[in-house]
Design a protein around this motif. Structure first.
Motif, PDB file in Angstrom:
ATOM      1  N   ASP A  72       0.617  -1.077  -0.049  1.00 27.23           N
ATOM      2  CA  ASP A  72      -0.015  -0.084  -0.097  1.00 27.23           C
ATOM      3  C   ASP A  72       0.881   1.171   0.140  1.00 27.23           C
ATOM      4  OD1 ASP A  72      -2.294  -1.583  -0.019  1.00 27.23           O
ATOM      5  OD2 ASP A  72      -2.165  -1.687   2.407  1.00 27.23           O
ATOM      6  N   GLN A  75      -5.827  10.083   5.526  1.00 28.84           N
ATOM      7  CA  GLN A  75      -6.921  10.961   5.905  1.00 28.84           C
ATOM      8  C   GLN A  75      -6.479  12.262   6.588  1.00 28.84           C
ATOM      9  OE1 GLN A  75      -9.492   8.339   8.029  1.00 28.84           O
ATOM     10  NE2 GLN A  75     -10.307   7.336   6.453  1.00 28.84           N
ATOM     11  N   PRO A  81       1.064  -2.348  10.139  1.00 27.12           N
ATOM     12  CA  PRO A  81      -0.458  -2.320   9.573  1.00 27.12           C
ATOM     13  C   PRO A  81      -1.251  -1.870  10.477  1.00 27.12           C
ATOM     14  CG  PRO A  81       0.258  -4.499   8.864  1.00 27.12           C
ATOM     15  CD  PRO A  81       1.249  -3.935   9.681  1.00 27.12           C
ATOM     16  N   ALA A  82      -1.411  -2.366  12.012  1.00 30.14           N
ATOM     17  CA  ALA A  82      -2.002  -1.776  13.033  1.00 30.14           C
ATOM     18  C   ALA A  82      -1.902  -0.246  13.280  1.00 30.14           C
ATOM     19  CB  ALA A  82      -2.169  -2.636  14.252  1.00 30.14           C
ATOM     20  N   THR A  83      -0.572   0.078  13.098  1.00 29.63           N
ATOM     21  CA  THR A  83      -0.191   1.426  13.675  1.00 29.63           C
ATOM     22  C   THR A  83      -0.848   2.529  12.516  1.00 29.63           C
ATOM     23  OG1 THR A  83       1.836   0.668  14.684  1.00 29.63           O
ATOM     24  CG2 THR A  83       1.678   2.880  14.061  1.00 29.63           C
ATOM     25  N   ARG A  84      -0.527   2.062  10.806  1.00 31.93           N
ATOM     26  CA  ARG A  84      -0.726   2.778   9.978  1.00 31.93           C
ATOM     27  C   ARG A  84      -2.580   2.785   9.856  1.00 31.93           C
ATOM     28  NH1 ARG A  84       0.522   1.991   3.699  1.00 31.93           N
ATOM     29  NH2 ARG A  84      -0.408   3.798   2.722  1.00 31.93           N
ATOM     30  N   GLU A  85      -3.177   2.023  10.306  1.00 31.96           N
ATOM     31  CA  GLU A  85      -4.553   2.158  10.434  1.00 31.96           C
ATOM     32  C   GLU A  85      -4.938   2.944  11.567  1.00 31.96           C
ATOM     33  OE1 GLU A  85      -8.706   1.708   9.914  1.00 31.96           O
ATOM     34  OE2 GLU A  85      -6.970   0.943   8.547  1.00 31.96           O
ATOM     35  N   PHE A  86      -4.388   2.936  12.716  1.00 33.47           N
ATOM     36  CA  PHE A  86      -4.641   3.942  13.911  1.00 33.47           C
ATOM     37  C   PHE A  86      -4.299   5.407  13.413  1.00 33.47           C
ATOM     38  CE2 PHE A  86      -3.456   6.030  17.758  1.00 33.47           C
ATOM     39  CZ  PHE A  86      -4.332   6.021  18.656  1.00 33.47           C
ATOM     40  N   ARG A 108      -3.762   6.805  10.440  1.00 34.84           N
ATOM     41  CA  ARG A 108      -4.422   7.236   9.041  1.00 34.84           C
ATOM     42  C   ARG A 108      -4.067   8.514   8.716  1.00 34.84           C
ATOM     43  NH1 ARG A 108     -10.063   4.712   8.798  1.00 34.84           N
ATOM     44  NH2 ARG A 108     -10.091   3.194  10.633  1.00 34.84           N
ATOM     45  N   SER A 149       3.279   0.446   4.076  1.00 29.31           N
ATOM     46  CA  SER A 149       3.349  -0.593   5.280  1.00 29.31           C
ATOM     47  C   SER A 149       4.193  -1.791   4.992  1.00 29.31           C
ATOM     48  CB  SER A 149       1.906  -0.973   5.352  1.00 29.31           C
ATOM     49  OG  SER A 149       0.992   0.013   5.300  1.00 29.31           O
TER      50      SER A 149
END
Length: 110
Positions: free
Chosen positions: A16, A98, A88-93, A95, A36
């Motif tokens: 990504d 956005q 991955p989890a850190t990127r999602e957190f 964002r 990521s």
């Protein structure tokens, strides 16, 4: 340099990958490269590969590197380009895409 970083990250199997032109929304840099790894080891490997290749091929060193020890979010500062490599989890957190929604996407590699 941002495109070279995207190429290196892609070669190291980063996921990504997004390159954002942030010149219209910030003065801190011209581009963000966000990608990521699959986990902390992969994140560290991507960061080391970017560092090694840029030193070897274009004789450029980062001004600063943060987070390499933990491997959940590595920030590499190349002046005009800031590189964010996430687990991955850190990127999602966080964002970042956005948060910087006003930035212009230049390149997206899935």
């Amino acid at each position: 340099m941002a495109r070279k970083i995207v190429e290196i990250a892609s070669d190291r199997k980063a996921e990504d990958i997004v390159m954002l032109d942030i010149t219209k929304v910030s003065i801190i840099a011209d581009y963000f490269v966000i990608c990521s790894g699959t986990g902390d080891r992969h994140v560290k490997a991507i960061a080391r590969e970017i560092d090694d290749k840029l030193r070897e091929e274009v004789d450029v060193k980062p001004l600063n590197v943060e987070g390499i020890t933990e491997g959940t979010w590595v920030l590499m500062d190349y002046g005009s380009v800031l590189v964010h490599i996430f687990a991955p989890a850190t990127r999602e957190f966080y964002r970042l895409e956005q948060l910087w929604a006003g930035a212009q996407p230049v390149l997206v590699v899935q």
